[in-house]
Design a protein around this motif. Structure first.
Motif, PDB file in Angstrom:
ATOM      1  N   UNK A   1      -3.771  42.333  45.678  1.00  0.00           N
ATOM      2  CA  UNK A   1      -2.590  42.493  46.579  1.00  0.00           C
ATOM      3  C   UNK A   1      -2.046  41.036  46.883  1.00  0.00           C
ATOM      4  N   UNK A   2      -0.548  41.044  46.952  1.00  0.00           N
ATOM      5  CA  UNK A   2      -0.013  39.743  47.193  1.00  0.00           C
ATOM      6  C   UNK A   2      -0.311  39.442  48.777  1.00  0.00           C
ATOM      7  N   UNK A   3      -0.394  38.306  49.127  1.00  0.00           N
ATOM      8  CA  UNK A   3      -0.962  37.784  50.367  1.00  0.00           C
ATOM      9  C   UNK A   3      -0.588  36.313  50.796  1.00  0.00           C
ATOM     10  N   UNK A   4      -0.287  36.202  51.883  1.00  0.00           N
ATOM     11  CA  UNK A   4       0.357  34.908  52.426  1.00  0.00           C
ATOM     12  C   UNK A   4      -0.533  34.602  53.747  1.00  0.00           C
ATOM     13  N   UNK A   5      -1.466  33.459  53.678  1.00  0.00           N
ATOM     14  CA  UNK A   5      -2.418  33.178  54.857  1.00  0.00           C
ATOM     15  C   UNK A   5      -2.237  31.868  55.324  1.00  0.00           C
ATOM     16  N   UNK A   6      -2.185  31.611  56.513  1.00  0.00           N
ATOM     17  CA  UNK A   6      -2.212  30.237  57.128  1.00  0.00           C
ATOM     18  C   UNK A   6      -3.684  29.622  57.242  1.00  0.00           C
ATOM     19  N   UNK A   7      -3.385  28.111  56.834  1.00  0.00           N
ATOM     20  CA  UNK A   7      -4.482  27.338  56.960  1.00  0.00           C
ATOM     21  C   UNK A   7      -4.946  27.040  58.661  1.00  0.00           C
ATOM     22  N   UNK A   8      -6.151  27.260  58.554  1.00  0.00           N
ATOM     23  CA  UNK A   8      -6.612  26.908  59.998  1.00  0.00           C
ATOM     24  C   UNK A   8      -6.296  25.469  60.352  1.00  0.00           C
ATOM     25  N   UNK A   9      -5.793  25.329  61.566  1.00  0.00           N
ATOM     26  CA  UNK A   9      -5.101  23.842  61.900  1.00  0.00           C
ATOM     27  C   UNK A   9      -6.284  23.454  63.060  1.00  0.00           C
ATOM     28  N   UNK A  10      -7.429  23.860  63.279  1.00  0.00           N
ATOM     29  CA  UNK A  10      -8.158  23.218  64.256  1.00  0.00           C
ATOM     30  C   UNK A  10      -9.540  23.929  64.735  1.00  0.00           C
ATOM     31  N   UNK A  11     -10.032  23.820  65.780  1.00  0.00           N
ATOM     32  CA  UNK A  11     -11.019  24.625  66.238  1.00  0.00           C
ATOM     33  C   UNK A  11     -12.126  24.337  65.686  1.00  0.00           C
ATOM     34  N   UNK A  12     -12.932  25.190  65.181  1.00  0.00           N
ATOM     35  CA  UNK A  12     -14.107  25.337  64.481  1.00  0.00           C
ATOM     36  C   UNK A  12     -14.196  23.902  63.437  1.00  0.00           C
ATOM     37  N   UNK A  13     -13.383  23.816  62.505  1.00  0.00           N
ATOM     38  CA  UNK A  13     -13.349  22.697  61.190  1.00  0.00           C
ATOM     39  C   UNK A  13     -13.179  21.423  61.831  1.00  0.00           C
TER      40      UNK A  13
ATOM     41  N   UNK B   1      -1.608  29.594  52.395  1.00  0.00           N
ATOM     42  CA  UNK B   1      -1.926  29.754  50.905  1.00  0.00           C
ATOM     43  C   UNK B   1      -1.418  31.266  50.446  1.00  0.00           C
ATOM     44  N   UNK B   2      -0.898  31.346  49.227  1.00  0.00           N
ATOM     45  CA  UNK B   2      -0.010  32.298  48.919  1.00  0.00           C
ATOM     46  C   UNK B   2      -0.532  32.722  47.631  1.00  0.00           C
ATOM     47  N   UNK B   3      -0.719  34.170  47.556  1.00  0.00           N
ATOM     48  CA  UNK B   3      -1.027  34.864  45.998  1.00  0.00           C
ATOM     49  C   UNK B   3       0.228  35.903  45.931  1.00  0.00           C
ATOM     50  N   UNK B   4       0.994  35.651  44.729  1.00  0.00           N
ATOM     51  CA  UNK B   4       2.044  36.616  44.560  1.00  0.00           C
ATOM     52  C   UNK B   4       1.587  37.691  43.528  1.00  0.00           C
ATOM     53  N   UNK B   5       0.521  37.734  43.147  1.00  0.00           N
ATOM     54  CA  UNK B   5       0.016  38.625  42.222  1.00  0.00           C
ATOM     55  C   UNK B   5      -0.211  38.217  40.857  1.00  0.00           C
ATOM     56  N   UNK B   6       0.457  36.730  40.719  1.00  0.00           N
ATOM     57  CA  UNK B   6       0.404  36.425  39.278  1.00  0.00           C
ATOM     58  C   UNK B   6      -0.164  34.923  39.451  1.00  0.00           C
ATOM     59  N   UNK B   7      -0.104  34.098  40.597  1.00  0.00           N
ATOM     60  CA  UNK B   7      -0.695  32.908  40.492  1.00  0.00           C
ATOM     61  C   UNK B   7      -0.622  32.460  42.226  1.00  0.00           C
ATOM     62  N   UNK B   8      -1.539  31.312  42.248  1.00  0.00           N
ATOM     63  CA  UNK B   8      -1.869  30.867  43.657  1.00  0.00           C
ATOM     64  C   UNK B   8      -0.996  29.781  43.950  1.00  0.00           C
ATOM     65  N   UNK B   9      -0.220  29.620  45.254  1.00  0.00           N
ATOM     66  CA  UNK B   9       0.544  28.626  45.596  1.00  0.00           C
ATOM     67  C   UNK B   9      -0.036  28.060  47.066  1.00  0.00           C
ATOM     68  N   UNK B  10       0.221  26.723  47.433  1.00  0.00           N
ATOM     69  CA  UNK B  10       0.266  26.227  48.694  1.00  0.00           C
ATOM     70  C   UNK B  10       1.580  26.434  49.217  1.00  0.00           C
ATOM     71  N   UNK B  11       1.973  26.788  50.429  1.00  0.00           N
ATOM     72  CA  UNK B  11       3.376  26.722  50.991  1.00  0.00           C
ATOM     73  C   UNK B  11       3.481  25.767  52.092  1.00  0.00           C
ATOM     74  N   UNK B  12       4.410  25.098  52.423  1.00  0.00           N
ATOM     75  CA  UNK B  12       4.733  24.457  53.671  1.00  0.00           C
ATOM     76  C   UNK B  12       5.002  25.425  54.553  1.00  0.00           C
ATOM     77  N   UNK B  13       5.234  24.497  55.906  1.00  0.00           N
ATOM     78  CA  UNK B  13       5.550  25.344  57.134  1.00  0.00           C
ATOM     79  C   UNK B  13       6.880  26.135  56.921  1.00  0.00           C
ATOM     80  N   UNK B  14       7.889  25.650  56.257  1.00  0.00           N
ATOM     81  CA  UNK B  14       9.331  26.369  56.154  1.00  0.00           C
ATOM     82  C   UNK B  14       9.120  27.310  54.965  1.00  0.00           C
ATOM     83  N   UNK B  15       7.849  27.733  54.249  1.00  0.00           N
ATOM     84  CA  UNK B  15       7.800  28.599  53.051  1.00  0.00           C
ATOM     85  C   UNK B  15       8.209  28.021  51.776  1.00  0.00           C
TER      86      UNK B  15
END
Length: 163
Positions: A6-18, A80-94
């Motif tokens: 499935x297509x998915x768009x997931x934000x990178x964790x900005x702090x805390x644990x890492x 991190x964005x998967x569109x069903x065909x390839x992976x991309x990194x996207x910035x805050x504005x998309x």
């Protein structure tokens, strides 16, 4: 034959644990040379360095290393964005930052650490330069999409090369 991920768009964790992990590792990296140097200074005859001075030297190394680890473990805002065909990194504005391949480095259930291998053909900076990065992901950042992300990572580990 497997179904497409499935297509998915997931934000990178900005702090805390890492960031805490980075600070802890940085503290160890700073304290070990300080401890080594302290042990050699203590063995030198005639130096007026007491145990308090050696402890202070080690704490200074620990603190400096922890600060550097905290500072350098900062993750740029991206998703991190998967569109069903390839992976991309996207910035805050998309906007698309770069295409690449995520490789699973650590899987701790509610936390993932991915190694992002940038696609050299899509880099545009010549000579096939690689700019690998680590992307921490945490379930708490977007729990509703966590399962979709994990399915996409497992079914398409090579950026779209489906088996």
């Amino acid at each position: 034959m497997r179904a497409a991920a499935p297509a998915v768009d997931y934000p990178a964790s900005q702090g805390g644990f890492w960031r805490r992990i980075g600070a802890a590792l940085g503290g160890v990296v700073g304290a070990v040379p300080a401890a080594w140097a302290s042990s050699h200074l203590a063995l030198q005859p005639g130096l007026p360095v007491g145990s308090g001075g050696l402890a202070l030297f080690m704490l200074l190394g620990l603190g400096l290393g922890a600060w550097a680890g905290w500072r350098w473990s900062r993750v740029p805002a991206c998703s991190l964005y998967w569109d069903g065909g390839r992976w991309q990194r996207r910035g805050p504005a998309g906007d698309a930052l770069d295409a690449g391949v995520p490789e699973l480095a650590l899987d701790w259930g509610d936390w993932l650490l991915l190694r992002w291998r940038r696609d050299p053909s899509a880099a545009g900076d010549g000579a096939g330069a690689r700019h690998d990065a680590f992307i921490p992901l945490a379930r708490r950042d977007l729990p509703s999409r966590w399962h979709l992300l994990r399915v996409a990572l497992r079914q398409c580990p090579r950026g779209g090369d489906t088996p």
